[in-house]
Design an enzyme around this catalytic site. Structure first.
Site, short mmCIF file in Angstrom:
data_model
loop_
_atom_site.label_atom_id
_atom_site.label_comp_id
_atom_site.label_asym_id
_atom_site.label_seq_id
_atom_site.Cartn_x
_atom_site.Cartn_y
_atom_site.Cartn_z
N GLN A 1 0.83 -1.20 0.00
CA GLN A 1 0.00 0.00 0.00
C GLN A 1 0.87 1.26 0.00
OE1 GLN A 1 -3.02 -2.15 3.06
NE2 GLN A 1 -3.47 -0.01 2.75
N ARG B 1 -9.22 -0.54 8.13
CA ARG B 1 -9.95 0.73 7.97
C ARG B 1 -10.05 1.47 9.30
NH1 ARG B 1 -13.84 -1.34 3.29
NH2 ARG B 1 -14.31 0.64 2.25
N CYS B 2 -8.96 1.47 10.06
CA CYS B 2 -9.06 2.03 11.40
C CYS B 2 -8.68 3.48 11.47
CB CYS B 2 -8.22 1.24 12.39
SG CYS B 2 -6.45 1.58 12.27
N GLU C 1 -12.72 4.96 5.18
CA GLU C 1 -12.78 4.25 6.46
C GLU C 1 -14.00 4.58 7.29
OE1 GLU C 1 -8.15 3.43 7.28
OE2 GLU C 1 -8.86 5.47 7.32
#
Lengths: 805, 288, 166
Positions: free
Chosen positions: A238, A385-386, A761
């Site tokens: 990523q 997705r925090c 997110e």
């Protein structure tokens, strides 16, 4: 209408497929035809395959590793252990959190399935066979699995490598299993608020360990060219540029001779940010063997050893007046980090941005302490997705507010409306140190309540509760409200860096003579549709059709340096860089247009896809004409060409928010909960592509549903990991997954060039509290204050039994 | 992910298959749909030295009537069970159960023989077969025999099959026209094994239970036949008090594992709930 | 162990190769035939990313050995488009309705949906969701996948209208 009629402004805008359009995705053309280019699709001549031997135990000394039988298997080229990596100083590597972690077990193992040896063979089947033949002799040690016991006086010693080190990367360490203490806020003022509180609540709110489980696991192909001294590394990255810099530092190969390429990635959700032992071993194996080496982890390896998310135990206290005005927030977090602190946080933030925990509410004072501890579990923590622990913070405050509402006898939505930060207060300085950019919470909340018919739902619920008490029904209705504010777009160089590199991002745009363009960014999509949406930004900014713009990401040789895609940062940071670069091009285009039109550059104005003379709209030059002119007729003093690059250091984070309402029907006899309705209103500021936003929300809500209703990675008392396969790990199918209703408001970010905040997110951040609040709400009338997640059927049933349901 | 090595055989007849299994020894396994065996092999929890693929043996597939019985070839797929008009008419409970096994792709390959023969307590068909009073036709080196489903299961993955024997068909006595039936399965999601499941077949006469058979899935290390519960219900009108006693009797024979689906105590109670619901549904379907 | 020769039809073409008995069908497709559109997402036969169409049924190619597919007729994602290269209605539908994000589940999902619509040309939403319950997606939340399949079903069921419009 015929060919002679000039197109209208609306038609010209439509042709651009710019911002705001539901533009169909460019990526889909190849993905729907099976022509994606994922790491495991790569086949290089002479390529070898790597496979790990992994620990059977959670905590053990390694007495011996016998690789002789494995090495004797025909087709096996090498078997690496820590002893082979030690001379290269690669048996350990630094983590993103200022700790170190073993690449291959060095003297001991610290979690079940930890990497012990790396078998390299000419065929993946042979590698698998050989891995079975490596013999490891263990001496079992007492495992530490309960984070609450980590700092007991008699707790086992896990990190012998840290013996005697009373300070870590984040300050003093209180115990051999303690990593850091992070405190923020005003302790005295907050303690005073609690001493004076008319009403207060205190609850242990735990967020269980989960794993994002993207459908593609982590993988790489490392290819070291001995002759050129160059390393090419393809991988599920990523943040490919960061991987390149880290690879240069670790390997000693100069950075210009390292080519990192992230091709198509099959989902990331934060698990593909860090550098994993598989990548390091593949690189070493390639250097040692002189051949390309591919490593593809399988699913059980992925779920049990490659990162994890959450595992936060949050003791939450809220002080309030009898009338329901909050006066203070006090939170203590016990953070279970596993065996190494490999949290993928910006370096100064050991608990991420947990201090967003004051949420959407105007707390006059707050104090928060996070204690991180080591346990015999896999390392990681920041993923799924925090937004850097924002999911944990949002769950904490949203559950806390519901518990407070219950104690006050107030409706949860009403309590929130009473305590929202008001529109006039923005930019808002939170009690824990953030400056929220913009928001209009009351409007969003009221829209959500109206659209869902909230008052009628509450009335129906009351009727249902009476019927339940009379024994007429065994179904309970729960209504979950969540209003989250989250913090994304990491981040300003003054407080955000990854291993010392500031968290800017970048965009380079080059317009070709015929008016088409190529553009590259420092981010890397794993499904978010950047090839589609980034072109939309440029199309609107510069007036070239999105279809004429090629977007590339992921090749570190050609893309400008960026910090990658996670934490919903692409739109806030790279999106801003795109707008800024585009405006540089637009400024030069304006000068070229003026020159061609023989007027002063102040006398032309931009109009959708052209520059026209002010007051004489029939005198114009299209962007296509300007592009051509850039290569042969630039004004004197200007260079030919039409390109720009921008590195954008954001002045602040962005603060998307949303109002989510969940209605659930729970069968008290089985504990099975059915989601009747889920409404999600998101405000992510300017909306680039509504189709893609809706898709992000659907996907994030589905993750939230899985988390709240059944996902967990657990460990038994001796550290065996449980639930680490798709047989048990709850991934909902299309049958269990609810229908999602999406809605929106638009409150632009004042500091962002196009007012966009990012949204990826938000649905996970807001979704989990909405589901959990719904389940808890269903049992509130029976005296329930808090049921821990996940809300799988047996836990709901057990809670119902305890409440006498 | 990668299984160990094995020799692969694909015989054309049952006799050839049996002969092969006998000659290859006890580490050889028959292969039908492979959707229990192959996943175990990929995790290296099973490592047969040879596989005898039954897929090319035509006589092992299909549904037919033999007098008062339905006989189903062992390699008939779950999808084949669902598609059979014969079964839909004569044994609707089989179709209902098949529809809650696994997912569409697994049903396309998984077979009735595979589901009943390997002794996996999580499989749905064994308890149903016991409830229906079915028989398994078995062929081995010593010849053919029939084993009652009720006598087949001895423990988790332990069955009455001797070395080299293969289930070739399942014979099910057809329940009387107008019987009531239901398979009620509680599971965490599509594709999961049962947290608890109950199969009920009953016949009502004059508003009373003339006969009833109950099978319970995945709440013991074998499928369970709830005979005591059935006895309690026989002759009753399925009134609440009697059903309560029957449910208690059924719960009493369960010994489920504690796992991700829940602790044993929960799963026992769910067996009771599934039985209750299966009885109610079966009763609505029965013609009195 | 000695290798076996296998032959089968894949996307209308006869193919062959040398495999071990244990070579999984999905590896035969991806590695021997270089048809990398079919993906691997797990090793416990749950995720469905490996779904192919074999002799008229959707099957998980990770749970079959290549030798079991001897003589079979297979369709993979690479063979879903029409012979002249125009896209199948499902491929159009997935793009039209944003039924994919990372694309990793997409080949298995489309190949499964293909067989679903062959068996049930006019499925209800519930039937679609049940029909794809053997295919996990982590990105889309399934809602737009359902819409994509509905789009394709409507397109496939109205060929007469298409001809009129042409």
């Amino acid at each position: 209408m015929n060919e002679m009629t000039p197109p209208t402004a609306a038609e010209r805008t439509e042709k651009l497929q710019g911002m705001g359009c539901r533009r169909k995705r460019v990526e889909d053309v190849r993905f729907t035809q099976g022509r994606g280019n994922y790491v495991d699709d790569l086949k290089l001549p002479g390529m070898l395959y790597g496979d790990f031997v992994r620990s059977s135990y959670a905590h053990a000394r390694i007495k011996s590793i016998d690789t002789s039988k494995a090495k004797a298997v025909p087709g096996v080229v090498a078997v690496l252990t820590a002893a082979d990596l030690a001379p290269l100083k690669l048996h350990w590597m630094p983590t993103l959190a200022g700790d170190v972690q073993m690449v291959l077990a060095d003297g001991k193992v610290l979690f079940q399935n930890q990497e012990i040896a790396f078998v390299v063979a000419n065929d993946r089947y042979v590698a698998a066979d050989a891995a079975e033949l490596v013999e490891v002799e263990y001496e079992e040690l007492a495992p530490l699995v309960d984070a609450f016991r980590a700092m007991d006086a008699d707790a086992p010693v896990l990190r012998e490598d840290l013996a005697g080190k009373t300070t870590g990367a984040h300050g003093a360490r209180k115990h051999h299993n303690h990593i850091f203490e992070w405190a923020v806020g005003d302790r005295e003022a907050t303690d005073l608020a609690f001493r004076n509180a008319e009403v207060s609540i205190k609850e242990l709110i735990s967020y269980q360990r989960v794993h994002p489980a993207p459908l593609e696991t982590c993988q790489c192909v490392a290819s070291f060219d001995k002759i050129k001294g160059e390393l090419t590394l393809w991988g599920t990255f990523q943040a490919p540029h960061v991987v390149r810099t880290v690879a240069a530092i670790l390997s000693g190969i100069p950075e210009h001779k390292i080519h990192v390429i992230a091709p198509d990635i099959g989902g990331g959700f934060g698990t593909k940010v860090g550098v994993y032992p598989g990548y390091v071993c593949s690189v070493v194996a390639s250097i040692v063997t002189g051949k390309p080496v591919k490593w593809v982890e399988d699913r059980i390896e992925n779920l049990s050893a490659t990162s994890f998310a959450r595992d936060y135990h949050m003791t939450t206290e809220i002080a309030a007046t009898k009338a329901g005005k909050v006066t203070g927030l006090r939170v203590h977090v016990l953070a279970d980090h596993g065996a190494f602190d490999a949290c993928a946080d910006p370096s100064k933030w050991p608990a991420g941005f947990f201090n967003i925990v004051t949420g959407s509410y105007d707390f006059p004072t707050a104090h928060c302490v996070v204690d991180g501890v080591y346990t015999n579990k896999a390392p990681g923590g920041v993923a799924y997705r925090c937004s850097f622990r924002v999911t944990e913070a949002a769950y904490c405050i949203e559950r806390g507010m519901d518990i407070l509402a219950q104690k006050l006898g107030m409706d949860p939505a009403e309590l929130r409306l009473k305590n929202f930060i008001r529109r006039e207060q923005f930019p808002y300085q939170s009690a824990l140190g953030w400056e929220y950019d913009s928001g209009d919470y009351a409007t969003a909340m009221r829209q959500a309540l109206e659209k869902t018919g909230y008052a009628a739902l509450r009335a129906e619920q009351r009727t249902q509760q009476d019927a339940f008490k009379r024994g007429e029904t065994r179904e309970l209705m729960g209504i979950g409200v969540a209003f989250f504010t989250e913090i994304v777009g990491a981040g300003p160089s003054k407080n955000c860096d990854i291993l010392g590199i500031a968290m800017f991002d970048s965009c380079e745009i080059r317009i070709h003579p015929t008016g088409a363009a190529i553009t590259r960014m420092g981010t890397k999509s794993q499904g978010q549709g950047h090839e589609t949406t980034y072109a939309q930004i440029i199309a609107t900014e510069i007036g070239i059709p999105a279809d004429d713009i090629m977007v590339e990401e992921g090749n570190t040789d050609t893309a400008p340096y960026g910090l990658g895609t996670y934490g919903s940062r692409s739109t806030p940071v790279a999106g801003a860089a795109i707008a800024t670069a585009a405006r540089k091009i637009k400024a030069k285009a304006q000068m070229i247009a003026a020159y061609l039109l023989e007027v002063h550059h102040d006398d032309v104005e931009f109009d959708i896809d052209r520059f026209r003379v002010k007051g004489l709209p029939e005198k114009f030059k299209t962007m296509k004409e300007i592009a051509w002119a850039a290569y042969n007729a630039v004004p004197p003093g200007l260079e030919p060409g039409l390109e720009a690059v921008s590195y954008y250091d954001p002045p602040n984070m962005t603060y998307p928010f949303g109002a989510y309402i969940c209605v659930m029907d729970i069968d008290a006899d089985t504990g099975v909960a059915k989601t009747r309705k889920f409404y999600a209103l998101d405000d992510c500021g300017t909306r680039i592509n509504p189709l893609i936003i809706e898709g992000q929300v659907h996907g994030g809500l589905t993750e939230a549903f899985g988390i709240a209703m059944g996902q967990e990675i657990t460990y038994d008392e001796i550290g065996n990991v449980k639930g680490a396969s798709f047989m048990d790990y709850f991934l909902p199918t299309a049958v269990e997954t609810p229908h999602w209703e999406t809605d929106f408001t638009v409150t632009p970010s004042p500091h962002h060039p196009i007012g966009a905040k990012g949204v990826g997110e938000s649905p996970n951040v807001g979704g989990v509290p909405a589901f959990s609040n719904a389940v808890n709400d269903a049992f509130a009338f029976l005296g329930n204050t808090h049921i821990q997640m996940p809300h799988d059927a047996w836990r709901v049933w057990t809670a119902a039994q305890k409440l006498g349901a | 992910m990668i299984p160990g090595t094995f020799a692969y055989h694909r015989p054309a007849s049952v006799a050839e298959a049996v002969a092969l299994l006998a000659s290859l020894g006890e580490d050889a396994r028959p292969l039908a749909g492979g959707h229990s065996l192959i996943p175990m092999m990929k995790l290296r929890l099973a490592a047969p030295s040879a596989l005898v693929d039954l897929g090319a043996i035509a006589e092992l597939r299909g549904v037919r009537r033999e007098g008062a019985d339905v006989v189903i070839g062992a390699t008939t797929t779950t999808a084949g069970l669902i598609a059979s008009a014969e079964l839909a008419a004569a044994l609707p409970i089989l179709r209902e159960t098949a529809l809650v096994i696994a997912d569409p792709q697994v049903r396309a390959r998984g077979t009735i023989g595979g589901n009943v023969a390997n002794g996996d307590p999580g499989n749905d068909l064994p308890a149903l077969m016991q409830c229906l009073g079915a028989f398994y036709r078995v062929v081995g080196p010593a010849g053919s025999r029939e084993i009652a489903a009720r006598d087949f299961y001895q423990g988790a993955y332990f069955t009455a099959l001797q070395a080299g024997e293969v289930v070739t068909a399942i014979r099910i006595p057809v329940p009387p026209v107008g019987h009531g039936w239901a398979y009620e399965k509680l599971k965490r999601k599509i594709g999961d094994y049962a947290t608890a499941a109950a199969a009920v077949v009953l016949v009502l006469a004059g508003g009373r239970v003339a006969s009833v058979a109950i099978g319970l899935t995945n709440v013991g290390d074998t499928p369970l036949v709830a005979d005591a519960a059935a006895k309690i219900l026989t002759g009753s009108t399925l009134d609440a008090a009697t059903v309560d006693r029957a449910v208690a009797a059924a719960e009493a024979i369960t010994a489920p594992a504690s796992d991700g689906r829940g602790p044993a105590a929960y799963r026992t109670k769910m067996a009771g709930v599934m039985l209750r619901r299966a009885l109610a549904r079966a009763a609505t379907r029965a013609t009195h | 162990m000695a290798k076996t020769h296998v032959t089968m039809t894949v996307n209308g073409q006869t193919v062959e190769g040398l495999v071990e008995s244990r070579t999984l069908l999905v590896h035969f497709l991806r590695e021997t035939l270089s048809l990398t559109g079919t993906h691997i997402g797990c090793e416990t036969s749950h995720c469905g990313a490996c779904t192919v169409d074999l002799d008229g049924q959707s099957v998980k190619s990770c749970t079959m050995f290549a030798v079991q597919a001897e003589g079979a007729n297979l369709l993979t994602i690479e063979g879903i488009a029409h012979p002249d290269g125009t896209l199948h209605a499902l491929q159009e539908g997935f793009r039209e309705m944003h039924g994919l994000q990372c694309g990793f589940c997409t080949p298995g999902m489309i190949v499964r949906a293909y067989r679903l619509l062959q068996e049930n040309p006019n499925p209800t939403e519930a039937e679609i969701r049940m029909g794809i319950s053997g295919n996990i997606c982590r990105c889309t939340g399934y809602q737009n996948i359902v819409a994509a399949i509905q789009f394709a079903a409507a397109r496939l069921n109205a060929p007469a209208l298409q001809e009129q419009a042409a």
